[in-house]
Design a protein around this motif. Structure first.
Motif, mmCIF file in Angstrom:
data_model
loop_
_atom_site.group_PDB
_atom_site.id
_atom_site.type_symbol
_atom_site.label_atom_id
_atom_site.label_comp_id
_atom_site.label_asym_id
_atom_site.label_seq_id
_atom_site.Cartn_x
_atom_site.Cartn_y
_atom_site.Cartn_z
ATOM 1 N N ASP A 286 0.765 -1.268 0.076
ATOM 2 C CA ASP A 286 -0.039 0.094 -0.005
ATOM 3 C C ASP A 286 0.899 1.381 -0.147
ATOM 4 O O ASP A 286 0.316 2.341 0.304
ATOM 5 C CB ASP A 286 -0.915 0.162 1.173
ATOM 6 N N LEU B 137 0.081 5.211 -4.505
ATOM 7 C CA LEU B 137 -1.391 5.387 -5.172
ATOM 8 C C LEU B 137 -1.747 4.215 -5.785
ATOM 9 O O LEU B 137 -1.091 3.809 -6.593
ATOM 10 C CB LEU B 137 -1.578 6.821 -5.789
ATOM 11 N N ASN C 144 1.615 7.229 -0.937
ATOM 12 C CA ASN C 144 0.574 7.962 0.017
ATOM 13 C C ASN C 144 1.024 8.836 0.934
ATOM 14 O O ASN C 144 0.504 10.020 1.223
ATOM 15 C CB ASN C 144 -0.341 6.811 0.395
ATOM 16 N N GLU D 34 -4.977 14.849 -5.723
ATOM 17 C CA GLU D 34 -6.069 14.461 -5.324
ATOM 18 C C GLU D 34 -7.176 14.523 -6.129
ATOM 19 O O GLU D 34 -8.031 13.603 -6.191
ATOM 20 C CB GLU D 34 -6.403 14.980 -4.025
#
Lengths: 334, 427
Positions: B126, B129, B349, B379
Motif C-alpha cells: 500500500d 497511489l 501515499n 487528489e
C-alpha cells in the motif's frame, strides 16, 4: 615458441648423423625437401598471415554485421520480441511501398547534393589558397580543421539556435536587410540548406587539408615550367593541380559520397522529436532506418532499409568514380 | 646453417600465434568484461534520466551499506534513456541493475514483462497511489516497477501579463477563472483581444496532450485495439486545438524546440500546463523574467503529465540487492528528499501528507505554496488514461499533424487525413 625444430623434423632425421663427408647428400635430401617446402609456404603464406589480423577483424566487425543484417531483413524481427518467421523479401516490399521511404530517399539525395558538391568544390579552392606562400601558413592550415574537432551534437545544438525560425540569429540578420524570416525548420528546401551548412561547416576544412597534402606532393617544377609557358594561376590549377591530385580527388569524392548519404546526427538533432520535422521534410534514410528500428521497433524492416541504403551507396560510388575519372582527364591528357 | 629455416619457422609460428591472439582478443571483447565486484563489494548500477534527485540518496545508501556500492548512470533526456533501454533489452545484456522507466513507455514494456523481475512484496503493497501500482501490475499479478514520482498539473501563468489584459492576478481568483476547457479558451480569447502580440498558451501540442490525457480511452481501447481514427473525442481535440491556433491563442511553437525555449524570454505566451517537474524548467528558461505564478486549477478537472518507475531487469546479476535498493529509494522518506532536491512530486501515499511537501513554497513563482497546490491537484485525479503499446507512436503522429497545421504545411483537413494514413501505417 615451445615448438623447437626437432619436433617438426621427420622421425628418421635425428637418427642420421650428419657427417661432413661422402654420405651427406642422401642424408640431407629428405629434410631439405621438407624444409624447402616449409620455406616455400613461408614465403607464400607469411604475408597473408601478417595482414590477417585486419581481415579477421574486418570479417568480425564488417562482413558479419553485413551478413547478419541481410539475415534479419528476411525475417519478422521485433526489437524486443526478437526473431520471428522467415518472410522472404516482404520487409523489402513493405519498405518500398512506404511513402516515407521515398520521402527519405529524396531528402537524402537533396541534402547530399547540397552538402557534398559545395563541400568538395570549396575544399579544393581552400586547399589551392592554402598551398601558397601565406604568412603564418601553419596557423591558417590548422584553423580550417577547428570545426572538425567540435562534436556533431554540439554543432547541431549551436546551428539549431542559429537557424531558429522565430528568434534565430540568421533570421534576425536577414531581417536587418528586409528579407522576411525564412522558416528553416518548416520549409523543405530551407531546412535542407540549414542541415547541409552544418555538414559543410564540419567537413570542408578536413577535406581541404587532405587536398592540401596531395597538392604539396605535386612537383614544383611543373608550375615553374607552366609559368614560363605563360599559364596563369587558374590555368595551372586546372591543368596541373587537378590532374596531379586525381587519386586524392577520387578518395575524397567517394568518402564524402558515403558520408553524405549517411547523414544522421545533424538532421536528427535539428528538432526535438528527431523524425525530421512535422512532415518529415528533412528525414534522411538513416533517420528513417532509425525510426523503423527504434520507434516502430521493427528490426526486420530497418535491416531491409540498411541493405537498400548499402546498394544505393555502391551505385553512387560507382557513378561518382566514373564521373570524376572523366573530370580528372579533362585537364591533363595523361 | 640451421639458423635460417629455424627463424623462418619461428616467424611462421609467431605470425600464426599473433593472428590467433588478435582473434581471441576481439572475440573476448564481445563478452561481458564488467566485473561485478569492487573490493569484494557488490556493485549496483542505477540508470535514470533527467533529474531524479538521487545524488544525495545514493551517497547516503553507500554510507549505510558495507557490502554494496551503488553507482548512478544519468542520461540527459528521456528519449536517450529509452533508446538505450530498448537496445540493451533487445541485445539481452548491458542493462543496469535498476532501470528507470517513464509512464508513457510502460505499456510497451509491459508486453515484455518477462524481461523484468517481479517486485511485488507484501511489505510495500500500500505504499503508492492505487492507480500508480495498477498500471505497472501485469494480469498475473506481477509488479514490474516501483513508483517514483507523478506529474499532477496546475496552470502556470504570468501575473504581469494578466494584469495588462485586465484579468485578475491573484492565484486564488485565477483558479476560479477556468475550471473547464471552454472557460479556459474563452478567457484566452479575451486575453489575446487585449494583448494581441502575446499568445495564450505555450504550444498547441501541449494543450492537445492535456486534453487527450483526460480521455480514458483515446488512441486505443481496453483491448489495445487502435481506435484513434474513429474516436470522436480525438477528432474533437484535433478540431478544437487547430481552430484555436487560427484565433491566435497558440504560439504555434513546438514544445522543447529552440524557439519555444526562447519564447520564455520574449513574452511569447501567458499560461501553460505545469506538472511539478515543469516548475524547474520554467524557472530555468524564464530566468530573469518576473511575474510567474501557479494556480490551483486545471481545466476539465485534473491532469497528469509524466511520472516514472524503477524496474529491475532480469539481466541483473544481483536482483535481490537491486530490489532492496529500489525499495529503499522509492520509500516515502527518500522520495521526500528527492522532491526537496529536484521537485519530483511523490507517488507514495504517505509522502503526500508529509509536512515537508505541504509546506514547501517556490520563490520564483511568487512564493506559491507549490507543494500544497500539487498535492490537491493529485487528489483531484480520479482515473488515469489508458495507454497501450502503440500509444507513444500514435501520439507522435497526432502531435505532428497538429504541428503541420500550425506551420501552414497542411490545412486542418489535409493534416487529419495524413494522420489517418500514419495511424494506418503504424497498424
Amino acid at each position: 615458441m615451445t615448438l623447437d625444430s626437432s619436433a617438426l623434423k621427420p622421425v628418421g632425421d635425428t637418427a642420421d648423423p650428419v657427417s661432413p663427408t661422402g654420405g651427406r647428400a642422401p642424408v640431407r635430401r629428405r629434410p631439405s625437401a621438407w624444409r624447402r617446402r616449409l620455406s616455400r609456404w613461408d614465403t607464400r603464406l607469411s604475408p597473408y598471415l601478417y595482414i590477417s589480423p585486419f581481415f579477421v577483424l574486418f570479417l568480425l566487425v564488417g562482413m558479419f554485421p553485413l551478413g547478419y543484417t541481410a539475415w534479419v531483413s528476411v525475417h519478422e524481427w521485433g526489437l524486443l520480441s526478437g526473431q520471428g518467421d522467415f518472410i522472404g523479401l516482404e520487409n523489402y516490399s513493405r519498405v518500398v511501398e512506404d511513402r516515407y521511404f521515398w520521402n527519405a530517399l529524396r531528402n537524402t539525395l537533396s541534402i547530399f547534393l547540397l552538402s557534398s558538391v559545395p563541400q568538395v568544390l570549396i575544399a579544393l579552392v581552400l586547399a589551392g589558397l592554402l598551398d601558397t606562400q601565406l604568412r603564418g601558413r601553419t596557423l591558417w592550415r590548422m584553423s580550417v580543421l577547428i570545426p572538425f574537432v567540435v562534436a556533431p551534437a554540439a554543432v547541431a545544438l549551436i546551428f539549431g539556435n542559429v537557424f531558429g525560425d522565430r528568434y534565430g540569429l540568421v533570421n534576425e540578420a536577414l531581417g536587418a536587410f528586409g528579407i522576411g524570416p525564412i522558416r528553416w525548420h518548416v520549409d523543405t528546401l530551407a531546412s535542407h540548406v540549414a542541415i547541409a551548412s552544418m555538414v559543410n561547416w564540419r567537413w570542408t576544412g578536413y577535406n581541404a587539408l587532405i587536398f592540401l597534402a596531395a597538392m604539396q606532393a605535386v612537383p614544383r617544377e611543373l608550375y615553374e615550367s607552366a609559368a614560363l609557358d605563360g599559364a596563369g594561376r587558374v590555368r595551372q590549377f586546372a591543368a596541373i593541380t587537378l590532374p596531379m591530385i586525381r587519386p586524392t580527388l577520387l578518395f575524397v569524392i567517394i568518402t564524402s559520397t558515403i558520408g553524405g548519404l549517411q547523414i544522421f546526427a545533424e538532421p536528427r538533432l535539428f528538432d526535438t522529436q528527431g523524425l525530421g520535422g512535422s512532415d518529415r521534410q528533412y528525414q534522411t534514410l538513416t533517420m528513417y532506418l532509425w525510426e523503423l528500428g527504434w520507434r516502430v521497433r521493427d528490426l526486420g524492416m530497418a535491416s531491409a532499409v540498411a541493405w537498400l541504403l548499402f546498394l544505393i551507396i555502391i551505385v553512387f560510388a560507382l557513378v561518382n568514380l566514373a564521373i570524376s575519372r572523366r573530370v580528372g582527364t579533362l585537364g591533363g591528357r595523361r | 646453417m640451421v639458423h635460417t629455416p629455424n627463424s623462418r619457422r619461428a616467424r611462421l609460428v609467431t605470425g600464426a600465434l599473433m593472428a590467433l591472439t588478435l582473434t581471441m582478443t576481439a572475440a573476448a571483447c564481445g563478452g561481458d568484461s564488467d566485473e561485478a565486484s569492487d573490493g569484494g563489494k557488490i556493485k549496483l548500477t542505477v540508470a535514470t534520466f533527467n533529474e531524479f534527485g538521487y545524488e544525495g540518496l545514493i551517497e547516503e545508501y553507500n554510507a549505510m551499506q558495507d557490502d554494496v556500492v551503488v553507482e548512478q548512470k544519468k542520461a540527459g533526456t528521456a528519449n536517450e534513456h529509452q533508446d538505450n533501454l530498448y537496445t540493451k533489452l533487445a541485445a539481452g545484456s548491458g542493462l543496469s541493475d535498476i532501470e528507470a522507466i517513464e509512464v508513457d513507455w510502460l505499456a510497451a514494456l509491459m508486453e515484455e514483462s518477462d524481461a523484468f523481475v517481479d517486485l511485488s512484496d507484501p511489505e510495500v503493497e500500500d505504499r503508492w497511489l492505487d492507480w500508480k501500482t495498477e498500471a505497472a501490475t501485469t494480469e498475473d499479478g506481477a509488479l514490474i516497477g516501483y513508483g517514483t514520482d507523478i506529474g499532477p498539473e496546475g496552470i502556470c501563468y504570468r501575473a504581469d501579463l494578466f494584469k495588462k489584459a485586465g484579468l485578475p492576478t491573484d492565484r486564488d481568483e485565477v483558479a476560479k477563472l477556468f475550471t473547464s476547457w471552454d472557460d479556459y479558451f474563452a478567457t484566452g480569447r479575451e486575453f489575446v483581444a487585449k494583448v494581441p502580440d502575446v499568445s495564450w498558451y505555450d504550444a498547441s501540442g501541449a494543450t492537445a496532450q492535456a486534453m487527450i490525457n483526460q480521455t480514458e480511452y483515446s488512441f486505443e481501447d481496453q483491448d489495445n485495439n487502435v481506435i484513434a481514427a474513429d474516436n470522436p473525442q480525438v477528432k474533437d481535440v484535433f478540431d478544437t486545438v487547430t481552430s484555436l491556433s487560427e484565433e491566435g491563442l497558440s504560439t504555434k511553437l513546438v514544445q522543447w524546440s529552440e524557439d519555444w525555449t526562447a519564447s520564455f524570454q520574449n513574452d511569447g505566451f501567458a499560461t501553460m500546463a505545469c506538472p511539478g517537474w515543469m516548475l524547474g524548467v520554467i524557472e530555468g528558461n524564464a530566468d530573469g523574467v518576473e511575474g510567474w505564478d501557479v494556480a490551483n486549477v486545471f481545466p476539465g478537472g485534473a491532469g497528469l503529465w509524466g511520472g516514472s518507475y524503477l524496474t529491475v531487469p532480469q539481466q541483473s546479476e544481483h536482483p535481490e540487492e537491486a530490489m532492496a535498493l529500489a525499495k529503499w529509494l522509492t520509500a516515502p522518506e527518500q522520495q521526500i528528499k528527492a522532491f526537496e532536491a529536484k521537485g519530483t512530486f511523490p507517488s507514495q501515499n504517505e509522502a503526500l501528507s508529509d509536512p515537508v511537501l505541504l509546506e514547501s513554497t517556490n520563490a520564483f513563482f511568487n512564493d506559491a505554496p507549490t507543494g500544497e497546490i500539487l498535492a490537491e491537484r493529485a487528489e483531484a485525479i480520479d482515473f488515469i488514461p489508458h495507454k497501450g503499446p502503440k500509444y507513444a507512436d500514435i501520439n507522435t503522429a497526432f502531435q505532428q499533424a497538429i504541428q503541420r497545421v500550425d506551420e501552414g504545411k497542411e490545412s486542418a483537413d489535409e493534416a487529419w487525413q495524413s494522420f489517418l494514413a500514419d495511424v494506418e501505417r503504424l497498424g
